[in-house]
Enzyme design. Structure first.
Site, PDB file in Angstrom:
ATOM      1  N   GLU A 163     -16.101  -0.668   0.103  1.00 49.47           N
ATOM      2  CA  GLU A 163     -14.952  -1.358  -0.506  1.00 49.47           C
ATOM      3  C   GLU A 163     -13.925  -1.581   0.605  1.00 49.47           C
ATOM      4  OE1 GLU A 163     -12.547   0.257  -3.748  1.00 49.47           O
ATOM      5  OE2 GLU A 163     -11.578  -1.699  -3.953  1.00 49.47           O
ATOM      6  N   GLU A 189      -9.673   1.053   4.764  1.00 52.06           N
ATOM      7  CA  GLU A 189      -8.277   0.666   4.481  1.00 52.06           C
ATOM      8  C   GLU A 189      -7.461   0.699   5.766  1.00 52.06           C
ATOM      9  OE1 GLU A 189      -5.398  -0.060   3.137  1.00 52.06           O
ATOM     10  OE2 GLU A 189      -6.107  -0.673   1.204  1.00 52.06           O
ATOM     11  N   ASP A 200      -5.077  -9.169   0.431  1.00 53.93           N
ATOM     12  CA  ASP A 200      -3.795  -9.831   0.737  1.00 53.93           C
ATOM     13  C   ASP A 200      -4.039 -11.334   0.840  1.00 53.93           C
ATOM     14  OD1 ASP A 200      -2.581  -7.359   0.814  1.00 53.93           O
ATOM     15  OD2 ASP A 200      -2.943  -7.093   2.954  1.00 53.93           O
ATOM     16  N   ASP A 246      -6.306 -12.613  -7.970  1.00 55.52           N
ATOM     17  CA  ASP A 246      -5.416 -13.311  -8.917  1.00 55.52           C
ATOM     18  C   ASP A 246      -4.919 -14.603  -8.289  1.00 55.52           C
ATOM     19  OD1 ASP A 246      -4.061 -11.411  -7.082  1.00 55.52           O
ATOM     20  OD2 ASP A 246      -2.342 -12.597  -7.725  1.00 55.52           O
TER      21      ASP A 246
HETATM   22  C1  LIG Z   1      -3.161  -6.334  -2.395  1.00 54.21           C
HETATM   23  S1  LIG Z   1      -3.799  -4.803  -1.939  1.00 54.21           S
HETATM   24  C2  LIG Z   1      -5.123  -4.530  -3.096  1.00 54.21           C
HETATM   25  C3  LIG Z   1      -5.545  -3.106  -3.184  1.00 54.21           C
HETATM   26  C4  LIG Z   1      -6.703  -2.795  -4.134  1.00 54.21           C
HETATM   27  N1  LIG Z   1      -7.919  -3.482  -3.754  1.00 54.21           N
HETATM   28  C5  LIG Z   1      -6.327  -3.101  -5.573  1.00 54.21           C
HETATM   29  O1  LIG Z   1      -6.918  -4.042  -6.124  1.00 54.21           O
HETATM   30  O2  LIG Z   1      -5.493  -2.408  -6.134  1.00 54.21           O
HETATM   31  C6  LIG Z   1      -4.703  -5.202  -0.438  1.00 54.21           C
HETATM   32  C7  LIG Z   1      -5.113  -3.961   0.349  1.00 54.21           C
HETATM   33  O3  LIG Z   1      -5.955  -4.351   1.439  1.00 54.21           O
HETATM   34  C8  LIG Z   1      -5.601  -3.590   2.574  1.00 54.21           C
HETATM   35  N2  LIG Z   1      -6.056  -4.387   3.745  1.00 54.21           N
HETATM   36  C9  LIG Z   1      -5.531  -5.552   4.199  1.00 54.21           C
HETATM   37  N3  LIG Z   1      -6.242  -6.039   5.234  1.00 54.21           N
HETATM   38  C10 LIG Z   1      -7.261  -5.152   5.446  1.00 54.21           C
HETATM   39  C11 LIG Z   1      -8.335  -5.085   6.384  1.00 54.21           C
HETATM   40  N4  LIG Z   1      -8.504  -6.033   7.323  1.00 54.21           N
HETATM   41  N5  LIG Z   1      -9.199  -4.044   6.320  1.00 54.21           N
HETATM   42  C12 LIG Z   1      -9.018  -3.069   5.385  1.00 54.21           C
HETATM   43  N6  LIG Z   1      -8.016  -3.075   4.483  1.00 54.21           N
HETATM   44  C13 LIG Z   1      -7.152  -4.097   4.497  1.00 54.21           C
HETATM   45  C14 LIG Z   1      -4.098  -3.406   2.461  1.00 54.21           C
HETATM   46  O4  LIG Z   1      -3.641  -2.275   3.177  1.00 54.21           O
HETATM   47  C15 LIG Z   1      -3.919  -3.231   0.957  1.00 54.21           C
HETATM   48  O5  LIG Z   1      -4.006  -1.875   0.560  1.00 54.21           O
END
Ligand SMILES: C[S@@+](CC[C@H](N)C(=O)[O-])C[C@H]1O[C@@H](n2cnc3c(N)ncnc32)[C@H](O)[C@@H]1O
Length: 314
Positions: free
Chosen positions: A29, A54, A104, A140
């Site tokens: 994930e 993460e 993101d 979303d």
């Molecule tokens: C909008 S949040 C969504 C978190 C989770 N998937 C949820 O649905 O609740 C996006 C997450 O992706 C992580 N993230 C962003 N770019 C990433 C990357 N290149 N590799 C790993 N994690 C990443 C961010 O730190 C953040 O926690």
């Protein structure tokens, strides 16, 4: 229980028995947030080796506590970029599934290149997924959704099935937040049907990096930031510190390689038979070509300060 994998413990490619204790299907994930969905996956699929990746340290900590609390034993967590893990740590054709939930969206046009799901990542993924392996994507963000379908489709490596998100896909913090706000949620599965041309991984170097120079460190009185480019990235020697005992210099170095940035310490210490330069284990760095280049960069800088190189690495 060992849940967090530190960079220095990674081996390329990942050995499931070493990292998980079992030879089970590998599932990732990417960007797991608070780890709620990861824990849900782990409990629903006890025979999966689940690797959560993460970039956020806070998320790693929250998910770590969750795994301990819920006594989950088939999850490992890695703090870093999912691109690095997929490219460098996952062996070719070895990944069963990867989940990307509410990544993101980088909505501004000038930031689109930061999106995880873009054509180069889909190409990379096609080489790491096993035949029939799946990327499961939920968001979303309508525009990112269309973008990902287009980028994934352009590679020709995936059969793409958009559809309603399965109930399990909504077990994330963001999903629950958007559902409460009655936002529309988009979902698609990308099944790998062919491989893009191969994507080479970073080269891991297990040997110790070192150099020995003739000369005296006490004669060095100043330091300026050094930048050195090499084939796969950059080395920035940021600062130099003198140890209180006075017989050793410590260099703080930033090593930038494809999808991997590390900050490491390199020490030069005075011994009777010369000045010994080597990588410090502080922070448990991953030993790569870039790290070797960093020892090289520090050694070369010491040579510009009047020391004479006697021996460079093994
Ligand atoms: C909008 S949040 C969504 C978190 C989770 N998937 C949820 O649905 O609740 C996006 C997450 O992706 C992580 N993230 C962003 N770019 C990433 C990357 N290149 N590799 C790993 N994690 C990443 C961010 O730190 C953040 O926690």
């Amino acid at each position: 229980m060992k849940v967090i994998i530190r960079p220095g413990e990674l081996r390329f490619p990942l050995d499931p028995v070493v990292s998980f204790g079992k030879q089970n299907p590998l599932v990732i994930e990417a960007g797991f947030g608070d780890g709620h969905f990861l824990a849900h996956l782990a409990k629903s699929h006890p025979k999966w080796n689940l690797l959560g990746v993460e970039v956020s340290l806070g998320s790693i900590w929250r998910a770590y506590r969750r795994m301990l609390r819920e006594e989950i034993s088939n999850v490992r967590l890695y703090r870093g970029d999912a691109r690095f893990i997929v490219r460098d740590v996952v062996a070719e054709n070895s990944l069963s599934r990867i989940y990307v939930k509410f990544p993101d969206p980088w909505p501004r046009k000038k930031h689109r290149s930061r999106r995880l799901l873009c054509a180069p990542f889909f190409n990379l993924l096609s080489t790491r997924l096993e035949d029939g392996g799946v990327l499961s994507f939920t968001t979303d963000h309508a525009e990112y959704f269309d973008f990902a379908l287009e980028e994934g489709g352009s590679t020709g490596c995936f059969e793409i099935t958009p559809g309603e998100p399965p109930a399990a896909a909504m077990e994330t913090k963001y999903a629950r937040k958007w559902l409460e706000m009655e936002k529309e949620i988009f979902h698609a599965e990308f099944k790998k049907i062919s491989n893009a041309p191969s994507y080479p991984a970073l080269i891991q170097i297990i040997d110790m990096h070192h150099a020995i120079l003739d000369g005296n460190l006490s004669s060095i009185g100043s330091f300026k930031k050094q930048i050195h480019a090499f084939k796969d990235g950059h080395i920035i020697v940021l600062e130099a510190f003198r140890e209180l005992s006075g017989d050793s210099l410590i260099f703080k170095v930033r090593v930038e390689e494809t999808d991997l940035v590390q900050e490491i310490l390199i020490q030069a210490w005075q011994k009777t038979d010369g000045v010994f330069v080597s990588l410090q284990p502080f922070g448990d760095p991953l030993s790569t070509r870039g790290v070797r280049e960093a020892v090289h960069a520090v050694t070369n800088w010491l040579a510009t300060q009047g020391l004479v190189v006697k021996e460079k690495w093994i």
